[in-house]
Motif scaffolding. Sequence first.
Motif, PDB file in Angstrom:
ATOM      1  N   SER A 168       0.872  -1.175   0.000  1.00  0.00           N
ATOM      2  CA  SER A 168       0.000   0.000   0.000  1.00  0.00           C
ATOM      3  C   SER A 168       0.910   1.227   0.000  1.00  0.00           C
ATOM      4  N   ALA A 169       0.344   2.387   0.233  1.00  0.00           N
ATOM      5  CA  ALA A 169       1.097   3.632   0.085  1.00  0.00           C
ATOM      6  C   ALA A 169       2.202   3.778   1.127  1.00  0.00           C
ATOM      7  N   LEU A 170       3.290   4.437   0.709  1.00  0.00           N
ATOM      8  CA  LEU A 170       4.288   4.894   1.661  1.00  0.00           C
ATOM      9  C   LEU A 170       3.635   5.898   2.608  1.00  0.00           C
ATOM     10  N   ILE A 171       4.203   6.052   3.797  1.00  0.00           N
ATOM     11  CA  ILE A 171       3.660   7.025   4.743  1.00  0.00           C
ATOM     12  C   ILE A 171       3.687   8.424   4.147  1.00  0.00           C
ATOM     13  N   GLY A 177      -0.022   7.011   3.499  1.00  0.00           N
ATOM     14  CA  GLY A 177      -0.130   5.913   4.456  1.00  0.00           C
ATOM     15  C   GLY A 177       0.035   6.416   5.873  1.00  0.00           C
ATOM     16  N   PRO A 178      -0.205   5.563   6.878  1.00  0.00           N
ATOM     17  CA  PRO A 178      -0.574   4.164   6.757  1.00  0.00           C
ATOM     18  C   PRO A 178      -2.063   3.882   6.923  1.00  0.00           C
ATOM     19  N   ASP A 179      -2.903   4.911   7.083  1.00  0.00           N
ATOM     20  CA  ASP A 179      -4.291   4.673   7.492  1.00  0.00           C
ATOM     21  C   ASP A 179      -5.257   4.636   6.307  1.00  0.00           C
ATOM     22  N   ASN A 180      -6.374   3.932   6.535  1.00  0.00           N
ATOM     23  CA  ASN A 180      -7.489   3.926   5.583  1.00  0.00           C
ATOM     24  C   ASN A 180      -8.245   5.242   5.693  1.00  0.00           C
ATOM     25  N   PRO A 181      -8.849   5.719   4.591  1.00  0.00           N
ATOM     26  CA  PRO A 181      -8.759   5.194   3.223  1.00  0.00           C
ATOM     27  C   PRO A 181      -7.689   5.894   2.388  1.00  0.00           C
ATOM     28  N   ASN A 182      -6.686   6.475   3.063  1.00  0.00           N
ATOM     29  CA  ASN A 182      -5.721   7.329   2.371  1.00  0.00           C
ATOM     30  C   ASN A 182      -4.546   6.566   1.749  1.00  0.00           C
ATOM     31  N   ILE A 196       4.458  11.684  -3.666  1.00  0.00           N
ATOM     32  CA  ILE A 196       3.738  11.775  -4.944  1.00  0.00           C
ATOM     33  C   ILE A 196       2.231  11.938  -4.713  1.00  0.00           C
ATOM     34  N   ALA A 197       1.829  12.083  -3.451  1.00  0.00           N
ATOM     35  CA  ALA A 197       0.417  12.244  -3.118  1.00  0.00           C
ATOM     36  C   ALA A 197       0.276  13.050  -1.835  1.00  0.00           C
ATOM     37  N   SER A 198      -0.904  13.587  -1.623  1.00  0.00           N
ATOM     38  CA  SER A 198      -1.202  14.367  -0.421  1.00  0.00           C
ATOM     39  C   SER A 198      -1.382  13.424   0.775  1.00  0.00           C
ATOM     40  N   PRO A 199      -1.440  13.966   1.986  1.00  0.00           N
ATOM     41  CA  PRO A 199      -1.683  13.127   3.165  1.00  0.00           C
ATOM     42  C   PRO A 199      -2.997  12.352   3.108  1.00  0.00           C
ATOM     43  N   THR A 200      -3.934  12.825   2.275  1.00  0.00           N
ATOM     44  CA  THR A 200      -5.197  12.095   2.120  1.00  0.00           C
ATOM     45  C   THR A 200      -5.181  11.157   0.920  1.00  0.00           C
TER      46      THR A 200
END
Length: 526
Positions: A295-298, A302-307, A410-414
């Motif tokens: 799943s996503a790197l922190i 990451g690490p929580d759903n649904p982000n 490469i992505a926002s915290p969400t």
Amino acid sequence: MSFSLNLFVLLLSCLSLTTAVPTSSVLRPRADGVVNQTTCNGNQYTYQQLAGYGFVPSDARDSYGDTLGGFGSSAAIDLKTWRKLKNGTYTGILYALPDRGWNTQGTLNYQNRLHTFSISFTPASNATVSSPSPPNLLLTYKSTTLLTDPTGTPTTGLDADAHGGLSIPGFPLLPAATYTGNGFGQPGTGGHRASLDTEGLVIAKDGTYWISDEYGPYIYHFSASGKMLAAIQPPAAYLPHRNGSISFSANSPPIYDPNRTVTPADPQSGRANNQGLEGLTISPDGKTLYALMQSALINDGGPDNPNRRQARLLEYDISNAKKPEYIHEYVVTLPLWTDPTAKKSKQTKVAAQSEIHALGNNQFFILARDSGAGHGQSSSTSIYRHIDIFDISSATDIRSMTNDATNGSIASPTGVLNPGITAATYCSFLDFNVNSELDKFGLHNGGAQDAGLLNEKWESIVVVPVDGKKGKDGEFFVFSLSDNDFITQNGYLNNGQYHYSDASGYNLDNQALVFQVKLPSSADPS
């Protein structure tokens, strides 16, 4: 799915699975020939039928006296051995990779290893819901290869130390565990060993192994005899950091020190705990490795759903195995599912991936699934357990110094991708949980907690041709094995000297399924 007493005794004595095999030798899809069909970037895929089922009992043991558990973490069939016999039975040699050993109550000093099985699969053409087939896939245990570090010292499944690692000339800093006693909570001299949580497997054409893990998350190259030859350290963005330095611990304390803590519990950047390079595959020509984060790197949500949807895919040129070259990087946006057992505000979750398999046309199979549902779990009903497809032909190559630096994002915290980044095309495909297919083998999703209930964790994809040759007609079998987490009431480790009974009270067999699919003409699976 029952054994006669005599056959069961024979099983335990020879460490093999023996079940009744249908005598039918002609494979016939169901009348309409389609359970599900999908088109991904113009390529049509058809799930024709569930064609087979088999299992290895939860308390079977390997040649070292240890429980044969968790070996569905990844698997591969040596295509040179895959044969279709005149009577319609298929045979071959299957390699199966356990992860870090029994760890439901704490990690242990389990030496990582690779098992081989001979398989015999006779399609059950007459299986129906009203007249289900007994298991028609036989897995007979053959041998085990133990893994060592470059110096010949055994590796371990113990959680890596929070600080430092193992320094060996010519290798990056390796995740490593410092343990007391024998590492099983018993007397011993203690030690310091390379820590691996092995999750992905590729068998190279020269007989060596590429294995990905979660602690690093690294990709390791092993000789045919199990000695570590090389280690690929991914870009800095992937490496877990705590308090400003690399920290390989997954916050999984050993069974003999359950109160050991790591601060903070989750890394502050890099891979999340137990969310490493879960998927590993190779191109059909054997020159390119692909490794996908679970799943996503922190730093990418990451690490929580649904982000935690944005999983990074690494591509390495291994045409010179001694000098792997990092060449491309992409992102795969993982699917979401709704958990009816959770609070309303927590119901949207990510179906993290457990394996990938290259199809040779810029497309890949990906095994994405939910968690917490199946045999031995609080819920028996899985909502999302799929082999899907993703396509990287139009995906953005995100490889860059900025994206790959420590804390590179490469992505926002969400979990929203940065502007200008296009993820791989994702296409839903094969659903494990179709009870009308499972019923043909006395299996089920949902319902009673019995031996016919599918296990929670399905973590491997193996693709072999139905014609037993090249598969030019597009007809293939897809094998998938479950990871039973070594859950048994009669378990043994440490060369058979350490006995355990899992606190769950369950015995989870190592289950295996065989699906029949039709691939597009553009596909050339590895």
